[in-house]
Design an enzyme around this catalytic site. Sequence first.
Site, PDB file in Angstrom:
ATOM      1  N   HIS A 153     -37.229  16.920  -9.623  1.00 59.62           N
ATOM      2  CA  HIS A 153     -38.323  16.005  -9.967  1.00 59.62           C
ATOM      3  C   HIS A 153     -39.346  15.988  -8.822  1.00 59.62           C
ATOM      4  CE1 HIS A 153     -36.452  14.536 -13.541  1.00 59.62           C
ATOM      5  NE2 HIS A 153     -35.523  13.809 -12.958  1.00 59.62           N
ATOM      6  N   ARG A 176     -45.222  15.133 -20.606  1.00 57.90           N
ATOM      7  CA  ARG A 176     -45.203  14.376 -21.857  1.00 57.90           C
ATOM      8  C   ARG A 176     -46.247  13.267 -21.788  1.00 57.90           C
ATOM      9  NH1 ARG A 176     -39.737  11.092 -23.814  1.00 57.90           N
ATOM     10  NH2 ARG A 176     -40.270  11.019 -26.034  1.00 57.90           N
ATOM     11  N   ARG A 312     -32.086   9.297 -26.661  1.00 54.49           N
ATOM     12  CA  ARG A 312     -32.407   8.008 -27.288  1.00 54.49           C
ATOM     13  C   ARG A 312     -32.963   8.275 -28.684  1.00 54.49           C
ATOM     14  NH1 ARG A 312     -36.590   4.284 -27.776  1.00 54.49           N
ATOM     15  NH2 ARG A 312     -38.035   5.848 -27.012  1.00 54.49           N
ATOM     16  N   GLY A 314     -35.905  10.762 -29.048  1.00 55.32           N
ATOM     17  CA  GLY A 314     -36.442  12.120 -29.047  1.00 55.32           C
ATOM     18  C   GLY A 314     -37.645  12.293 -29.959  1.00 55.32           C
TER      19      GLY A 314
HETATM   20  P1  A3P Z   1     -36.878   9.019 -25.628  1.00 56.50           P
HETATM   21  O1  A3P Z   1     -36.380   7.958 -24.700  1.00 56.50           O
HETATM   22  O2  A3P Z   1     -38.325   8.837 -25.968  1.00 56.50           O
HETATM   23  O3  A3P Z   1     -36.044   9.168 -26.840  1.00 56.50           O
HETATM   24  P2  A3P Z   1     -35.378  13.354 -19.672  1.00 56.50           P
HETATM   25  O4  A3P Z   1     -34.425  14.368 -20.188  1.00 56.50           O
HETATM   26  O5  A3P Z   1     -36.503  13.927 -18.870  1.00 56.50           O
HETATM   27  O6  A3P Z   1     -34.666  12.231 -19.003  1.00 56.50           O
HETATM   28  O7  A3P Z   1     -36.119  12.745 -20.958  1.00 56.50           O
HETATM   29  C1  A3P Z   1     -35.397  11.967 -21.882  1.00 56.50           C
HETATM   30  C2  A3P Z   1     -36.197  11.924 -23.162  1.00 56.50           C
HETATM   31  O8  A3P Z   1     -36.059  13.163 -23.854  1.00 56.50           O
HETATM   32  C3  A3P Z   1     -35.662  10.853 -24.106  1.00 56.50           C
HETATM   33  O9  A3P Z   1     -36.797  10.410 -24.860  1.00 56.50           O
HETATM   34  C4  A3P Z   1     -34.684  11.643 -24.941  1.00 56.50           C
HETATM   35  O10 A3P Z   1     -34.345  11.051 -26.164  1.00 56.50           O
HETATM   36  C5  A3P Z   1     -35.459  12.944 -25.127  1.00 56.50           C
HETATM   37  N1  A3P Z   1     -34.588  14.073 -25.461  1.00 56.50           N
HETATM   38  C6  A3P Z   1     -33.374  14.379 -24.958  1.00 56.50           C
HETATM   39  N2  A3P Z   1     -32.899  15.496 -25.519  1.00 56.50           N
HETATM   40  C7  A3P Z   1     -33.808  15.895 -26.420  1.00 56.50           C
HETATM   41  C8  A3P Z   1     -33.863  16.993 -27.352  1.00 56.50           C
HETATM   42  N3  A3P Z   1     -32.880  17.869 -27.460  1.00 56.50           N
HETATM   43  N4  A3P Z   1     -34.977  17.096 -28.113  1.00 56.50           N
HETATM   44  C9  A3P Z   1     -35.992  16.225 -28.020  1.00 56.50           C
HETATM   45  N5  A3P Z   1     -35.990  15.162 -27.166  1.00 56.50           N
HETATM   46  C10 A3P Z   1     -34.906  15.011 -26.375  1.00 56.50           C
END
Ligand code: A3P
Length: 348
Positions: A153, A176, A312, A314
């Site tokens: 990060h 995003r 969560r 996605g």
């Molecule tokens: P939301 O909280 O909006 O659902 P990171 O991986 O950087 O921590 O980001 C997490 C976000 O990516 C969460 O968003 C999560 O649900 C989403 N996410 C995780 N896996 C995913 C997938 N396979 N496809 C799309 N979104 C995904």
Amino acid sequence: MAAFQPSLECDNISNIHSEQTDSDLIQKTDERYRETLPNLPKGKGWITEHLVQYQGFWLTPNAALKILMWVQDHFKPRPTDIFLASFPKSGTTWLKALIFATVNRTRYGFADHPLLTTGPHDCFPFLDAHLQEKDRSRFDLDRFPSPRLLSIHIPYILLPNSMTDHQSCRFVYICRDPKDVLVSKWLFLNKLRPKDLPPISLEEAFELFCQGISHYGPFWDHVLGYWEASLETPEKILFLKYEDLKKEPLVVVKRLGDFLGYPFSLEEESKGVVEEIVKLCSFENLSTLEVNKVSEQKFSKDTIIDNRHFFRKGKVGDWKSYLTTEMVERLDEITYEKLLGSGLVFGS
Ligand code: A3P
């Protein structure tokens, strides 16, 4: 859980330190850290009491700052390294799965693929894990086979020259819409917030985010750092948007394969390999796997996170269920002003 290692073989690498030398080096960085920390500006923390501002970015004092210094002082990249860089909650977990599946697609069949039983964060670890794992034999970067898949990060401008100058090591950056990042981050971090601290309200999280005070924030500086670097060296940095990936996953995965030096052949395309990868790594598939529902992920000495919290909804645009019209206007305005002239835009 130990990091998943794709192969037992290991490269003959020149930078293997003895345990003694390694711990001496880390001690020096610890000294630099102890001297620096008391002089840094403080802001309110989301899961820790406070964040500290170091070289323009807000970091957790105990984990992120220490790790950053270790990376700046000691990390030795290999030309073959593949880094996934992101601002937290931008789709890191998804990209980890996609890159791992793309790079290793000739190794594993889709029916018994490692991603079905090992979480994306174990298949594709954070670089930080090197410093945090006490039992180094379980996670020794020097013993990782090439190409090493490592996630960070860390803002681009804080990376050591050895990582940014290196002609061959590559970065994939995922970003995003900040409105979705904020909502995702607020819900995620409130789950991790210690029980003895009151939850952070959305209003408070919003204010902090707008001021740039959030892990690795300001969001806009983070994104712009990688965006500008990707314009200068497109062969080194692939800049992706979560929204594009959602809209056209096949197109983006093919670009990913080309960029990483693992292009999909016509035969693979006709056999549906790209579709298989997209399906394997989809939210619908990964979020329902037992490993992603039950196992924990250790990110630092004090931070253990249930894998399920990384999945969560996605969705694109879930901010509409949380943010007021005033919040949306203010956040969009900040984004517009910060990105003005850069050529980078987020859909609203
Ligand atoms: P939301 O909280 O909006 O659902 P990171 O991986 O950087 O921590 O980001 C997490 C976000 O990516 C969460 O968003 C999560 O649900 C989403 N996410 C995780 N896996 C995913 C997938 N396979 N496809 C799309 N979104 C995904």
